[in-house]
Write a protein that holds these residues in place. Structure first.
Motif, mmCIF file in Angstrom:
data_model
loop_
_atom_site.group_PDB
_atom_site.id
_atom_site.type_symbol
_atom_site.label_atom_id
_atom_site.label_comp_id
_atom_site.label_asym_id
_atom_site.label_seq_id
_atom_site.Cartn_x
_atom_site.Cartn_y
_atom_site.Cartn_z
ATOM 1 N N ARG A 140 -20.633 17.749 -5.900
ATOM 2 C CA ARG A 140 -21.870 17.062 -5.518
ATOM 3 C C ARG A 140 -22.791 16.806 -6.703
ATOM 4 N NH1 ARG A 140 -22.105 16.855 -0.083
ATOM 5 N NH2 ARG A 140 -20.956 18.436 1.083
ATOM 6 N N ALA A 141 -22.649 17.590 -7.763
ATOM 7 C CA ALA A 141 -23.497 17.398 -8.939
ATOM 8 C C ALA A 141 -23.221 16.064 -9.621
ATOM 9 C CB ALA A 141 -23.280 18.539 -9.929
ATOM 10 N N GLU A 142 -22.031 15.504 -9.414
ATOM 11 C CA GLU A 142 -21.677 14.214 -10.012
ATOM 12 C C GLU A 142 -22.348 13.135 -9.177
ATOM 13 O OE1 GLU A 142 -20.458 10.810 -10.868
ATOM 14 O OE2 GLU A 142 -18.681 11.350 -9.720
ATOM 15 N N PHE A 143 -23.611 12.870 -9.512
ATOM 16 C CA PHE A 143 -24.499 12.103 -8.638
ATOM 17 C C PHE A 143 -24.161 10.625 -8.556
ATOM 18 C CE2 PHE A 143 -26.265 12.195 -12.860
ATOM 19 C CZ PHE A 143 -26.662 10.899 -13.088
ATOM 20 N N THR A 144 -23.328 10.098 -9.471
ATOM 21 C CA THR A 144 -23.014 8.675 -9.408
ATOM 22 C C THR A 144 -22.092 8.339 -8.239
ATOM 23 O OG1 THR A 144 -21.052 8.828 -10.828
ATOM 24 C CG2 THR A 144 -23.195 8.555 -11.923
ATOM 25 N N GLY A 145 -21.334 9.309 -7.754
ATOM 26 C CA GLY A 145 -20.431 9.072 -6.632
ATOM 27 C C GLY A 145 -19.192 8.276 -6.983
ATOM 28 N N ARG A 146 -18.893 8.108 -8.271
ATOM 29 C CA ARG A 146 -17.760 7.257 -8.650
ATOM 30 C C ARG A 146 -16.416 7.907 -8.337
ATOM 31 N NH1 ARG A 146 -19.845 5.767 -14.627
ATOM 32 N NH2 ARG A 146 -20.066 8.040 -14.581
ATOM 33 N N LEU A 147 -16.282 9.202 -8.615
ATOM 34 C CA LEU A 147 -15.028 9.867 -8.254
ATOM 35 C C LEU A 147 -14.920 10.010 -6.739
ATOM 36 C CD1 LEU A 147 -12.438 11.092 -9.270
ATOM 37 C CD2 LEU A 147 -13.643 13.263 -9.628
ATOM 38 N N ALA A 148 -16.045 10.264 -6.080
ATOM 39 C CA ALA A 148 -16.044 10.347 -4.614
ATOM 40 C C ALA A 148 -15.589 9.031 -3.989
ATOM 41 C CB ALA A 148 -17.439 10.718 -4.112
ATOM 42 N N HIS A 149 -15.869 7.918 -4.624
ATOM 43 C CA HIS A 149 -15.418 6.608 -4.142
ATOM 44 C C HIS A 149 -13.909 6.616 -3.933
ATOM 45 C CE1 HIS A 149 -15.093 2.131 -4.153
ATOM 46 N NE2 HIS A 149 -14.006 2.358 -4.870
ATOM 47 N N TYR A 150 -13.180 7.167 -4.903
ATOM 48 C CA TYR A 150 -11.724 7.200 -4.817
ATOM 49 C C TYR A 150 -11.231 8.220 -3.804
ATOM 50 C CZ TYR A 150 -11.788 4.182 -8.840
ATOM 51 O OH TYR A 150 -12.008 3.107 -9.666
ATOM 52 N N VAL A 151 -11.850 9.372 -3.803
ATOM 53 C CA VAL A 151 -11.446 10.407 -2.855
ATOM 54 C C VAL A 151 -11.614 9.906 -1.423
ATOM 55 C CG1 VAL A 151 -12.038 12.701 -1.959
ATOM 56 C CG2 VAL A 151 -11.883 12.318 -4.436
ATOM 57 N N GLN A 152 -12.717 9.261 -1.146
ATOM 58 C CA GLN A 152 -12.984 8.792 0.214
ATOM 59 C C GLN A 152 -12.078 7.633 0.612
ATOM 60 O OE1 GLN A 152 -17.167 8.115 -0.329
ATOM 61 N NE2 GLN A 152 -17.742 10.187 0.301
ATOM 62 N N ARG A 153 -11.882 6.690 -0.274
ATOM 63 C CA ARG A 153 -11.059 5.532 0.072
ATOM 64 C C ARG A 153 -9.581 5.904 0.212
ATOM 65 N NH1 ARG A 153 -14.128 0.809 -0.307
ATOM 66 N NH2 ARG A 153 -12.302 -0.564 -0.279
ATOM 67 N N ILE A 154 -9.076 6.663 -0.726
ATOM 68 C CA ILE A 154 -7.665 7.044 -0.650
ATOM 69 C C ILE A 154 -7.427 7.973 0.527
ATOM 70 C CG2 ILE A 154 -5.819 8.278 -1.861
ATOM 71 C CD1 ILE A 154 -6.984 7.114 -4.472
ATOM 72 N N GLY A 155 -8.386 8.883 0.769
ATOM 73 C CA GLY A 155 -8.256 9.780 1.909
ATOM 74 C C GLY A 155 -8.255 9.052 3.235
ATOM 75 N N ALA A 156 -9.005 7.955 3.319
ATOM 76 C CA ALA A 156 -9.095 7.179 4.557
ATOM 77 C C ALA A 156 -8.034 6.094 4.657
ATOM 78 C CB ALA A 156 -10.486 6.548 4.669
ATOM 79 N N GLY A 157 -7.240 5.928 3.612
ATOM 80 C CA GLY A 157 -6.243 4.868 3.611
ATOM 81 C C GLY A 157 -6.817 3.494 3.358
ATOM 82 N N THR A 158 -8.035 3.428 2.822
ATOM 83 C CA THR A 158 -8.694 2.158 2.517
ATOM 84 C C THR A 158 -8.248 1.655 1.145
ATOM 85 O OG1 THR A 158 -10.629 2.884 3.761
ATOM 86 C CG2 THR A 158 -10.925 1.008 2.285
ATOM 87 N N PRO A 159 -7.909 0.383 1.014
ATOM 88 C CA PRO A 159 -7.464 -0.113 -0.294
ATOM 89 C C PRO A 159 -8.535 0.049 -1.368
ATOM 90 C CG PRO A 159 -6.907 -1.683 1.440
ATOM 91 C CD PRO A 159 -7.808 -0.655 2.068
ATOM 92 N N VAL A 160 -8.087 0.344 -2.562
ATOM 93 C CA VAL A 160 -8.948 0.427 -3.734
ATOM 94 C C VAL A 160 -8.876 -0.921 -4.456
ATOM 95 C CG1 VAL A 160 -9.341 1.578 -5.945
ATOM 96 C CG2 VAL A 160 -8.556 2.910 -3.966
#
Length: 309
Positions: free
Chosen positions: A178-198
């Motif tokens: 959560r300290a990584e406030f830009t959310g850029r790595l979370a973008h990948y974790v969430q999309r790949i986890g949900a099966g959403t195309p990157v």
């Protein structure tokens, strides 16, 4: 031990830097507008760095062995700091960015890149880079504004610096959940986890990264050195967006899906259609031992996956 002022330093690797400096026995002061209290054992000065009179009043008669400027984004801020800290700073370390090398934001007439990019590729004090301390040039995008602001801030300090000056050109910083406030790595974790195309470019280029704790360690090391001028800070290895997705997918046990975007169309963070990964050879030659992206990236993905679960 040193008397050290950190301008900013209230979050992410700046916060880690402050505690490292304190724990080493230095006298540490942070300067900010009061957004958050410093850790125990660290003093604080309250001032808006853009207000030169208020900044001088807050500093009073204090001087410092080292000033670490974490939040200098414009040539105006650099000009204020240059005037205020002349005669007060034994050494000045500005946190800059690898975005100063981005071909997409460089002025017309810039020299072509060699990759990886070394520090001497960019001299922001020389045309076409140098800008006035108060720039009214229109900025076509947030990315352009950020890169051009950092380049021109560096130029202000590098032109006849009144103190020994270092600009640390940081790679993309990851890790910390959560300290990584830009959310850029979370973008990948969430999309790949949900099966959403990157969204990726057809032929993405590799880029430079550094772990947030390694970034704090590098700044801590820089405070204790005597070198001057620009220095690149990046872990070894420059994965492209597909390599980043592969690391995330392996942790999640999912297969990444992709959507290729057209030239000029916006893609996911870290998908680049141009090359400007950094050469970290200068820092390594000066004595800093960088880690490898491949070694710390799985742990950073794990932190982010837990934080976003």
């Amino acid at each position: 031990m040193k008397r050290i002022l950190v301008i900013g330093g209230s979050r992410y690797f700046g916060k880690s830097l402050v505690t490292r400096l304190r724990d080493e026995g230095n006298t540490v002061t942070v300067l900010n507008r009061g957004s958050s209290a410093p850790p125990p054992g660290v003093s604080r000065l309250l001032a808006d760095r853009d207000d030169e009179d208020a900044l001088r009043a807050a500093l009073a008669r204090r001087d410092f062995d080292v000033v670490v400027d974490q939040v200098c984004y414009t040539p105006f801020q650099a000009a204020v700091a240059r005037r205020v800290f002349a005669g007060r700073a034994g050494r000045y370390v500005m946190t800059s960015t690898m975005e100063v090398y981005d071909p997409a934001t460089l002025p017309t007439g810039s020299a072509p890149h060699t990759v990886p990019v070394a520090e001497d590729h960019l001299d922001p004090t020389r045309p076409p880079h140098a800008l006035p301390e108060r720039s009214s040039r229109p900025m076509p995008s947030e990315a352009h504004a950020y890169a051009e602001g950092k380049r021109s801030a560096e130029a202000v300090f590098l032109r006849e610096p009144p103190f020994p000056y270092v600009s640390v050109r940081t790679a993309h910083v990851l890790g910390g959940g959560r300290a990584e406030f830009t959310g850029r790595l979370a973008h990948y974790v969430q999309r790949i986890g949900a099966g959403t195309p990157v969204d990726v470019h057809a032929t993405p280029y590799g880029t430079s990264f550094i772990h947030h704790l390694e970034m704090a360690a590098f700044l801590h090391w820089t405070v204790r050195q005597t070198f001057t001028g620009p220095v690149n800070a990046a872990s070894h290895g420059a994965p492209d967006v597909l390599g980043l997705c592969a690391a995330v997918a392996e942790r999640l046990g999912r297969r990444p899906r992709y959507r290729v975007v057209a030239a000029g169309e916006e893609a996911s963070p870290f998908s680049f259609d141009r090359a400007y990964a950094m050469d970290n050879g200068r820092a390594a030659a000066l004595g800093f031992a960088f880690g490898r992206v491949a070694d710390w990236l799985p742990g950073a993905v794990e932190e982010t996956a837990r934080a976003t679960a």
